[in-house]
Motif scaffolding. Sequence first.
Motif, PDB file in Angstrom:
ATOM      1  N   UNK A 174       0.838  -1.200   0.000  1.00  0.00           N
ATOM      2  CA  UNK A 174       0.000   0.000   0.000  1.00  0.00           C
ATOM      3  C   UNK A 174       0.873   1.249   0.000  1.00  0.00           C
ATOM      4  N   UNK A 175       1.555   1.481  -1.123  1.00  0.00           N
ATOM      5  CA  UNK A 175       2.426   2.644  -1.258  1.00  0.00           C
ATOM      6  C   UNK A 175       2.563   2.964  -2.735  1.00  0.00           C
ATOM      7  N   UNK A 176       2.766   4.229  -3.079  1.00  0.00           N
ATOM      8  CA  UNK A 176       2.937   4.580  -4.501  1.00  0.00           C
ATOM      9  C   UNK A 176       4.339   4.236  -4.990  1.00  0.00           C
ATOM     10  N   UNK A 177       4.446   4.054  -6.277  1.00  0.00           N
ATOM     11  CA  UNK A 177       5.733   3.819  -6.927  1.00  0.00           C
ATOM     12  C   UNK A 177       5.848   4.795  -8.087  1.00  0.00           C
ATOM     13  N   UNK A 178       7.010   5.402  -8.237  1.00  0.00           N
ATOM     14  CA  UNK A 178       7.237   6.358  -9.314  1.00  0.00           C
ATOM     15  C   UNK A 178       8.253   5.778 -10.279  1.00  0.00           C
ATOM     16  N   UNK A 179       7.913   5.786 -11.562  1.00  0.00           N
ATOM     17  CA  UNK A 179       8.783   5.258 -12.614  1.00  0.00           C
ATOM     18  C   UNK A 179       9.310   6.435 -13.422  1.00  0.00           C
ATOM     19  N   UNK A 180      10.617   6.517 -13.562  1.00  0.00           N
ATOM     20  CA  UNK A 180      11.200   7.654 -14.265  1.00  0.00           C
ATOM     21  C   UNK A 180      11.154   7.452 -15.777  1.00  0.00           C
ATOM     22  N   UNK A 181      10.690   8.479 -16.493  1.00  0.00           N
ATOM     23  CA  UNK A 181      10.598   8.460 -17.947  1.00  0.00           C
ATOM     24  C   UNK A 181      11.399   9.626 -18.525  1.00  0.00           C
ATOM     25  N   UNK A 182      11.686   9.537 -19.827  1.00  0.00           N
ATOM     26  CA  UNK A 182      12.403  10.603 -20.502  1.00  0.00           C
ATOM     27  C   UNK A 182      11.524  11.816 -20.755  1.00  0.00           C
TER      28      UNK A 182
END
Length: 284
Positions: A251-259
């Motif tokens: 139960x936590x957000x995940x951030x994915x790095x994009x260009x």
Amino acid sequence: MTRALRNGDLPKGFADQKEQDASGRLRTPRYPLGEVLALIPARSGSKGLPDKNITPVGGVPLLARAALAAKACGRVSRVVVSTDSPRYADIARAHGAEVPFLRPADLAQDRADLQDTFFHMLDSLYALDGCQPGALLVLLPCYPFRTPADLERIMDRAEDCGAAVCMPGIRGPDRSAHWFLRDDQGRAVRQDLDGGCVAEGEAVYLRPCSFSLLRLPPWSLVHGRAASWADMLALRREWLVQAEAQGMLRNAPEVVEYGELTGLEVHDACDLAVLRRLEARGLL
């Protein structure tokens, strides 16, 4: 929602679902998403850039570009568009998306809560044909360079880590109060940066980009008990707490790095002028 979770309260095949990755190899996600519903909100009343959502970029309307990206993504089970416009609906259907009904007028105003349009679509689809997706993939039309691979990547990350929410972040300066900052372990965490106060060291700021993946409880647990997105979120919190306690989700957000190109947004006439210059140079 006080009872313990049952098998039917999580995506089918949660423990043993197998899928192929982009290279064709079998992968066994630890936290499978189940069916993924791609939802494209596209109202017709844009004031800053009239008919923004069907503005052509590279000869293809923005709405159509979003639908085509989702349709080309093998992990997406269904692509639906929420719009108040019959004209927009025709464009969406011509590019493979469903428009099972038009958005009510009260959800098509410029001050309407966008998230309540998500609730309207999910609840209406459940009533219409029993649709109960395991995850909602929200795709605003205004990002023309989002690719099927971008969508696959965010779904892969969600299945690998079990995050309740997975969202993209684009590298940028530290001028916003709603950017993300890398913590000591290299993970992206949300920060409040009021007054320009920033952390020292090798900070990487990630601006949220408006497409995201949200895990959902079975809609049978929500239908009839919630009247808005806020109500749904309250029920979803209970569901997530139980799922996390049983080791089923995180139960936590995940951030994915994009260009940077993925985060290029068509918001107003200035943004459109930039894209038109790119088109003139044959870069689109």
